[in-house]
Write an enzyme that holds these catalytic residues in place. Structure first.
Site, PDB file in Angstrom:
ATOM      1  NE  ARG A  44      -2.161  -1.076   3.821  1.00  0.00           N
ATOM      2  CZ  ARG A  44      -2.024  -0.374   4.532  1.00  0.00           C
ATOM      3  NH1 ARG A  44      -1.917   0.940   4.368  1.00  0.00           N
ATOM      4  NH2 ARG A  44      -1.399  -0.984   5.753  1.00  0.00           N
ATOM      5  CB  SER A  98      -0.720  -3.601   8.895  1.00  0.00           C
ATOM      6  OG  SER A  98      -1.759  -2.611   8.576  1.00  0.00           O
ATOM      7  CG  ASP A 153      -7.973  -6.736   7.315  1.00  0.00           C
ATOM      8  OD1 ASP A 153      -7.193  -6.361   8.036  1.00  0.00           O
ATOM      9  OD2 ASP A 153      -7.815  -6.068   6.051  1.00  0.00           O
TER      10      ASP A 153
END
Ligand code: OXD
Ligand code: MN
Length: 589
Positions: free
Chosen positions: A76, A255, A282
């Site tokens: 990301r 994360s 998640d």
């Protein structure tokens, strides 16, 4: 001349928008995805023919494929991720902001003609069980077969989504093109006020599987604030007791703190008869039910998990989940067509093909798999999938856990005194950066509710939304803070983690069900001596004492650091949170 678009729907809003996007990007053809097996087979064959997917050994990994992304496109990109609200202040100090007009113009320029010579796939999808009042429809148009095949696993995709949408205009509009994959022309822009996402220049999961972080969290959190529900970066699991009573827990971890492992945990020997069931690993969407409890669904249909470190000791259920019908991204390839990554079981193979397709030899200084290598696996493969994972009503949440990676200060487990105190614990969550990321170990990055990269609006308003939810939840979940990562003076972890976290989870659900007492401390309620089941645990008792201890000096420093974190939110920081900080300060003094 492009071929005319064949629409499998009469929805004029959708037809008009797809026509507009095709006019902008000028693909050679437009294909609506129906989600069928035939389509999966056809697209997979096409992806293999184009070298986008490499088939794996069908004996060892039936139905599995390897994808190698561009080496400049493996994670990301927070610095290229924007929240585009009309008002800059509404994006808040923790998000990058671009004016919507500027973003549409800038990305419009990049999208213009971007699909020339390519196929535009139209992917209608549902986040959440089909037909659930908590679910949302999105449509992603993309020029990447890899995206289509991943969205197929991660969402309920195709015909079912069009049927659920009907004639409605209420769908997320997601436009994606891999563009030329140049980081200079890579942008992930969110337009919460238009329920729209434009992503260009990347082919990596979190940037391009628009249902996940972009819709389910960034846009979702904004919709949640507006519509009175919550979109959170949380796993959801059910803990079943030997008597058959299941208690549901949602847990937020930043994360890379082992969320997928926690969500699929196998209780240790000592907890015979106990079972942990996965609802999600998640993301949680939570609404207040008619009974005044908080009910959660997992909007996803699959797992997009980090491969390195996953093995039969850390997560046997994940290993079983990825044994078939899984897409692997940026892992290493063995000579017999299987996958490999650092931390996998067994001996390290002598020779591999690394994640970039280069020959690799045992002992090489470079990693064979990229540290952020991923698996995309269907949720239905999970041997411990909760039978309520597809339930349109979701599951009732009895406890919320906030975790972080802290080598000091934060004890193993604490229960908040109240909902608002719990919001304070979530808002001050932090995780330490690793040497690889910053060059400096042990720097605490505040990551409120693990939502720092994912809140689609001003973080101060997000805290206010959390506090406001209390009015609607008449039977609120109990809130806890945990830290599996505290270290002793020797630099070693004090708590064994993994399946042994069941011991902490057991106390959490006992507290949530009012079955066990607690001891009041400055920070909150902690287990009374003997209440944390440590039997059969092979670590010195002193470790547990250290893992649970409260160090006043550390906490004074912690509160100063929290003060400077809070300062950036100015008058959008709810006073309640600063009051909780002050109260803790006065208790410490
Ligand atoms: C994820 C993340 O990929 O949080 O889930 O980064
Ligand atoms: Mn995540």
């Amino acid at each position: 001349m492009p071929t005319p678009i064949e629409f499998p729907t009469r929805n004029d809003h959708l037809r008009m928008w797809v026509t507009e996007m095709a006019a902008l990007t000028q693909p050679d053809r437009v294909v609506f995805c129906d989600g069928s097996e035939e389509e999966k087979k056809r697209l997979t064959e096409e992806a293999v023919a184009q070298g986008i997917l490499i088939p794996l050994n069908p004996q060892k990994r039936p139905g599995c494929y390897l994808h190698r992304s561009n080496p400049n496109d493996v994670a990301r990109v927070e610095h290229l991720t924007f929240i585009c609200t009309a008002n800059k202040e509404d994006a808040g100090p923790t998000n990058n902001w671009m004016a919507p007009s500027e973003a549409y113009a800038k990305l419009g320029g990049l999208f213009s003609g971007a699909m020339k010579g390519r196929t535009m796939y139209v992917v209608p999808y549902v986040m959440g069980p089909v037909g659930s009042p908590m679910s949302k429809v999105g449509v992603e148009v993309t020029d990447s077969i890899y995206v289509v095949l991943n969205m197929r696993i991660m969402t309920r995709m195709g015909r079912a989504a069009l049927d659920m949408l009907g004639d409605s205009n209420d769908f997320n509009r997601g436009l994606h093109s891999t563009g030329d994959l140049s980081p200079d022309r890579r942008f992930i822009c969110h337009f919460p006020e238009d329920n729209t996402i434009w992503s260009i220049g990347s082919g990596y999961g979190g940037n391009v599987l628009l249902g996940k972080k972009c819709l389910a969290l960034r846009i979702g959190s904004y919709l949640g604030k507006t519509e009175g529900w919550m979109a959170e970066h949380m796993l959801i699991l059910g803990v079943e007791s030997p008597e058959g009573q299941t208690t549901y827990v949602a847990a937020a971890f930043p994360s890379a703190c082992g969320k997928t492992n926690f969500a699929m945990m196998i209780p240790p020997e000592r907890f015979k008869g106990w079972k942990v069931w996965t609802v999600g690993d998640d993301i949680a969407w939570m609404r207040v039910g008619p009974d005044g409890r908080l009910w959660a669904i997992n909007p996803e249909n699959g797992y997009f998990g980090v491969a390195p470190g996953t093995n039969f000791a850390s997560n046997p259920n994940a290993m079983k989940t990825i044994s078939r019908d899984t897409l692997f991204t940026n892992v290493a390839l063995t000579r017999d067509g299987d996958v490999w990554w650092e931390g996998m079981d067994g001996t390290v193979p002598d020779e591999l093909t690394d994640w970039q397709g280069r020959p690799w030899k045992k002992g090489s200084a470079e990693k064979a798999a990229h540290p952020n290598a991923r698996f995309t696996a269907p949720m239905n493969n999970n041997p411990v999938l909760s039978k309520l994972a597809n339930d349109p009503d979701g599951v009732p949440i009895s406890a919320i856990i906030f975790g972080g990676r802290r080598s000091d200060t934060v004890p193993l487990v604490v229960q908040a005194f109240s909902w608002s105190h719990g919001v304070f614990l979530g808002a001050t969550m932090g995780s330490e950066t690793t040497a690889a990321a910053t060059g400096k170990v042990g720097v605490v990055r505040r990551d409120p509710m693990a939502m720092l990269p994912f809140a689609g609006y001003h973080m101060g308003d997000y805290f206010t939304h959390w506090l406001k939810m209390q009015r609607a939840i008449t039977i609120p979940p109990k809130i806890f803070q945990v830290n599996w990562f505290r270290k002793g003076t020797d630099g070693k972890f004090l708590w064994p983690g993994f399946g042994e976290n069941m011991r902490v989870l057991k106390w959490v659900i006992d507290r949530a069900n009012g079955r066990v007492g607690g001891q009041e401390t400055l920070l909150g309620w902690v287990p009374k001596a003997g209440d944390l089941d440590l039997s059969g645990l092979d670590i010195p008792a002193a470790n547990v004492d250290q893992a649970t201890e409260l160090n006043l000096d550390e906490w004074k420093r912690e509160l100063e650091s929290q003060e400077s974190f809070f300062a950036q939110f100015g008058d959008r920081l709810p006073r309640t949170l600063e009051i909780h900080r002050q109260l803790l300060l006065s208790r410490l003094n």
